[in-house]
Write a protein that holds these residues in place. Structure first.
Motif, short mmCIF file in Angstrom:
data_model
loop_
_atom_site.label_atom_id
_atom_site.label_comp_id
_atom_site.label_asym_id
_atom_site.label_seq_id
_atom_site.Cartn_x
_atom_site.Cartn_y
_atom_site.Cartn_z
N GLN A 89 0.85 -1.18 0.00
CA GLN A 89 0.00 0.00 0.00
C GLN A 89 0.90 1.24 0.00
O GLN A 89 1.75 1.40 0.87
CB GLN A 89 -0.90 0.01 1.23
CG GLN A 89 -1.86 1.20 1.29
CD GLN A 89 -2.54 1.32 2.64
OE1 GLN A 89 -1.94 1.06 3.67
NE2 GLN A 89 -3.80 1.70 2.63
N VAL A 90 0.70 2.10 -1.00
CA VAL A 90 1.52 3.31 -1.13
C VAL A 90 0.59 4.52 -1.16
O VAL A 90 -0.32 4.57 -1.99
CB VAL A 90 2.38 3.28 -2.41
CG1 VAL A 90 3.19 4.57 -2.55
CG2 VAL A 90 3.31 2.08 -2.39
N PHE A 91 0.82 5.50 -0.28
CA PHE A 91 -0.07 6.65 -0.26
C PHE A 91 0.23 7.59 -1.40
O PHE A 91 1.26 7.50 -2.07
CB PHE A 91 -0.05 7.34 1.10
CG PHE A 91 1.21 8.08 1.45
CD1 PHE A 91 2.46 7.58 1.18
CD2 PHE A 91 1.14 9.30 2.12
CE1 PHE A 91 3.61 8.27 1.53
CE2 PHE A 91 2.28 10.00 2.49
CZ PHE A 91 3.52 9.47 2.18
N ASP A 92 -0.70 8.52 -1.62
CA ASP A 92 -0.66 9.38 -2.82
C ASP A 92 0.69 10.05 -3.03
O ASP A 92 1.21 10.09 -4.15
CB ASP A 92 -1.78 10.44 -2.76
CG ASP A 92 -1.85 11.18 -1.42
OD1 ASP A 92 -0.91 11.06 -0.61
OD2 ASP A 92 -2.86 11.87 -1.19
N ALA A 93 1.31 10.56 -1.96
CA ALA A 93 2.56 11.30 -2.09
C ALA A 93 3.73 10.43 -2.53
O ALA A 93 4.76 10.95 -2.98
CB ALA A 93 2.90 11.98 -0.76
N GLY A 94 3.61 9.13 -2.42
CA GLY A 94 4.70 8.23 -2.82
C GLY A 94 4.58 7.71 -4.24
O GLY A 94 5.43 6.94 -4.69
N THR A 95 3.55 8.13 -4.96
CA THR A 95 3.29 7.60 -6.30
C THR A 95 4.44 7.86 -7.26
O THR A 95 4.87 6.96 -8.00
CB THR A 95 1.99 8.20 -6.87
OG1 THR A 95 0.90 7.86 -6.01
CG2 THR A 95 1.71 7.67 -8.26
N ALA A 96 4.96 9.09 -7.29
CA ALA A 96 6.04 9.43 -8.23
C ALA A 96 7.26 8.56 -7.99
O ALA A 96 7.89 8.08 -8.94
CB ALA A 96 6.40 10.90 -8.09
N ASP A 97 7.61 8.35 -6.72
CA ASP A 97 8.78 7.55 -6.39
C ASP A 97 8.63 6.12 -6.89
O ASP A 97 9.57 5.54 -7.43
CB ASP A 97 9.02 7.58 -4.88
CG ASP A 97 9.21 8.98 -4.35
OD1 ASP A 97 10.34 9.33 -3.97
OD2 ASP A 97 8.23 9.76 -4.33
N LEU A 98 7.45 5.53 -6.69
CA LEU A 98 7.21 4.16 -7.14
C LEU A 98 7.26 4.06 -8.65
O LEU A 98 7.82 3.10 -9.21
CB LEU A 98 5.85 3.66 -6.64
CG LEU A 98 5.87 2.76 -5.40
CD1 LEU A 98 6.46 1.39 -5.72
CD2 LEU A 98 6.62 3.40 -4.25
N MET A 99 6.70 5.04 -9.34
CA MET A 99 6.64 4.98 -10.80
C MET A 99 8.03 4.92 -11.43
O MET A 99 8.22 4.26 -12.45
CB MET A 99 5.87 6.18 -11.35
CG MET A 99 4.37 6.01 -11.32
SD MET A 99 3.54 7.25 -12.30
CE MET A 99 1.93 6.47 -12.50
N LEU A 100 8.99 5.63 -10.85
CA LEU A 100 10.33 5.65 -11.43
C LEU A 100 11.22 4.55 -10.88
O LEU A 100 12.32 4.33 -11.39
CB LEU A 100 10.99 7.01 -11.17
CG LEU A 100 10.44 8.18 -11.99
CD1 LEU A 100 11.23 9.44 -11.71
CD2 LEU A 100 10.46 7.87 -13.48
N SER A 101 10.77 3.85 -9.86
CA SER A 101 11.61 2.82 -9.24
C SER A 101 11.79 1.60 -10.15
O SER A 101 12.80 0.92 -10.09
CB SER A 101 11.00 2.38 -7.91
OG SER A 101 9.81 1.61 -8.14
N GLY A 102 10.78 1.31 -10.97
CA GLY A 102 10.82 0.12 -11.80
C GLY A 102 10.61 -1.16 -11.00
O GLY A 102 10.69 -2.27 -11.55
N ALA A 103 10.34 -1.02 -9.72
CA ALA A 103 10.24 -2.17 -8.82
C ALA A 103 8.81 -2.66 -8.68
O ALA A 103 8.37 -3.01 -7.58
CB ALA A 103 10.82 -1.82 -7.46
N PHE A 104 8.06 -2.70 -9.77
CA PHE A 104 6.67 -3.11 -9.69
C PHE A 104 6.22 -3.75 -11.00
O PHE A 104 6.88 -3.62 -12.03
CB PHE A 104 5.78 -1.90 -9.40
CG PHE A 104 5.78 -0.86 -10.49
CD1 PHE A 104 4.82 -0.89 -11.51
CD2 PHE A 104 6.74 0.13 -10.53
CE1 PHE A 104 4.84 0.04 -12.53
CE2 PHE A 104 6.76 1.08 -11.54
CZ PHE A 104 5.81 1.03 -12.55
N VAL A 105 5.09 -4.44 -10.93
CA VAL A 105 4.44 -5.00 -12.11
C VAL A 105 3.21 -4.16 -12.38
O VAL A 105 2.33 -4.05 -11.51
CB VAL A 105 4.03 -6.47 -11.89
CG1 VAL A 105 3.33 -7.03 -13.14
CG2 VAL A 105 5.25 -7.32 -11.55
N PRO A 106 3.10 -3.51 -13.54
CA PRO A 106 1.92 -2.68 -13.82
C PRO A 106 0.63 -3.46 -13.67
O PRO A 106 0.55 -4.64 -14.04
CB PRO A 106 2.15 -2.23 -15.27
CG PRO A 106 3.62 -2.32 -15.47
CD PRO A 106 4.06 -3.49 -14.65
#
Length: 444
Positions: A89-106
């Motif tokens: 679970q990632v709150f709204d303010a962390g969205t940009a960081d996650l998007m550029l991390s590459g550490a996720f499956v869309p």
């Protein structure tokens, strides 16, 4: 018994054992880390139990990390050790960081590989756009969603001859003065949480917080909120505070408690607090919620979503992604959306969930009446460049800089323009550090 008979018996016993083993195969487990505590944590545990008991193929292991910030930081450390959860679970303010991390499956890739056909257009645009790419593709699943609304005490307003909530800040001031004259010591309670105080204000007034379409169009965005009407808004709150018409109720539950106790007659807060207010405010008190006010002459826009979304983190086996997809499909069901809204105060994130809840008479029931105001606010207009959200790196730290500056302004330690300028300067320094961390990259 002959040797052949004994071997046959042993073989049959092995077949039975294998069959029993297959029948009692352990479910595929996956971890879901979240950043909520207290009653909200208990409700997530209820949700996980319902999912686990509703089928025997998968098991969600749901673990509170204490806070949103802790959930992200703990996941980063766990990712490096290859011990991270499947769902975070990632709150709204962390969205940009996650998007550029590459550490996720869309999200679309995850669901398609697991065999699920998802109508992504069913998600409210005012919610989905915050977590989507510039092309509108959702990378995560909107989960606990909310927006800001105005809470007002109808009994107190009746005593000053008013039956409607203020729609403009001019009307807020007028009501506050009348309430003060009527003997109410605290007409309006507020805090300077940037999500409440700056981001919602800027969205509904169609004002930019940063260049590059609030950061969506480039990591080289710069904060410009010190050049907009927001500065005048801060000045207004400072003057009202100095006159004793508004009271700063900072940190924790102070603002919420002041309204529920009957000390303060108005406050701006998340719609997610609706359930808490209903359960805590003295029985028989007449209160309601309305869309947050705007300044007179404003062409109102949609408000911003708050809360968090769920991300599937990279580096897990496909069977865990299948389990996560089943979990995402479960929480997206309209019946589950109704349950979640019933026990928390958060709002449905899909049109189908909202329509289902209306068909069940959810918003006609006294404890929940008024929560539809949040949907009205989020969908008031189609999201535009200034009202779809923020895509700014390091925004958790930027929010802290603004909160500190705004608190200093209200305390009289620094002037209004000087304080907002200082927050912008420090925030832009954070943006430049973030930009250097991802050289040459762009948000998707």
């Amino acid at each position: 018994m002959t040797v052949m008979g004994k071997l046959h018996g042993l073989a049959m016993a092995g077949v039975v054992a294998l069959t029993a083993g297959a029948a009692q195969a352990e479910p595929v487990k996956f971890e879901f880390w979240y950043g909520l505590t207290g009653d909200l944590s208990e409700r997530i545990q209820d949700m996980c139990r319902t999912f686990n008991e509703g089928q025997d193929k998968y098991e969600a292991v749901c673990v509170s990390q204490g806070t949103y910030d802790a959930a992200i930081q703990n996941a980063i450390a766990a990712f490096r050790a290859k011990k991270h959860p499947t769902v975070l679970q990632v709150f709204d303010a962390g969205t940009a960081d996650l998007m550029l991390s590459g550490a996720f499956v869309p999200a679309p890739e995850l669901m398609e590989k697991a065999g699920y056909d998802v109508n992504w257009d069913d998600y409210f645009k005012g919610i989905a756009n915050y977590y989507a790419t510039s092309g509108g593709e959702l990378y995560s699943f909107p989960f606990n969603s909310s927006t800001a609304v105005l809470y007002w005490n109808k009994d107190a307003f009746a005593k000053i001859g008013k039956t409607e909530a203020p729609e403009t800040y001019e009307e807020v001031e007028e009501a506050a003065r009348a309430l003060k004259a009527a003997g109410y010591s605290c007409p309006y309670a507020y805090d300077v949480d940037p999500w409440q105080f700056m981001e919602q204000f800027s969205a509904v007034h169609n004002l930019p917080i940063a260049t590059k379409n609030n950061g969506y169009d480039g990591l080289d965005a710069e904060l410009v909120v010190n050049t907009t009407k927001f500065v005048d808004h801060v000045d207004f709150f400072k003057r009202m505070t100095d006159e004793g018409l508004f009271q700063l109720k900072e940190y924790g539950q102070a603002r919420l408690q002041s309204f529920m106790s009957g000390e303060c007659m108005m406050m701006q807060s998340s719609i997610a607090d609706h359930g808490t207010v209903g359960k805590t405010i003295p029985q028989g008190t007449n209160w309601d919620v309305a869309m947050v006010p705007v300044w007179a002459g404003t062409e109102r826009k949609n408000s911003l979503v708050g809360g968090a979304s769920l991300w599937a983190l990279a580096g897990k086996p496909q069977e865990e992604y299948d389990a996560a997809a089943a979990f995402f499909s479960f929480i997206a069901k309209p019946e589950q959306a109704e349950w979640w809204s019933t026990v928390t105060g958060y709002i449905p994130v899909t049109n189908s969930g909202f329509e289902y809840m209306k068909s069940q008479g959810f918003y006609d029931k006294a404890p929940y009446k008024g929560r539809e105001t949040a949907i009205q606010s989020l969908t008031y207009t189609p999201p535009g460049p200034n009202s779809r959200g923020l895509r700014l790196g390091g925004y958790v730290q930027i929010r802290k800089e603004f909160r500190d500056s705004l608190t200093a302004i209200m305390a009289g330690d620094v002037g209004v323009q000087e304080g907002v300028d200082a927050a912008v300067e420090r925030g832009n320094a954070i943006l430049r550090r973030f930009e250097k961390t991802y050289p040459g990259k762009q948000f998707p």
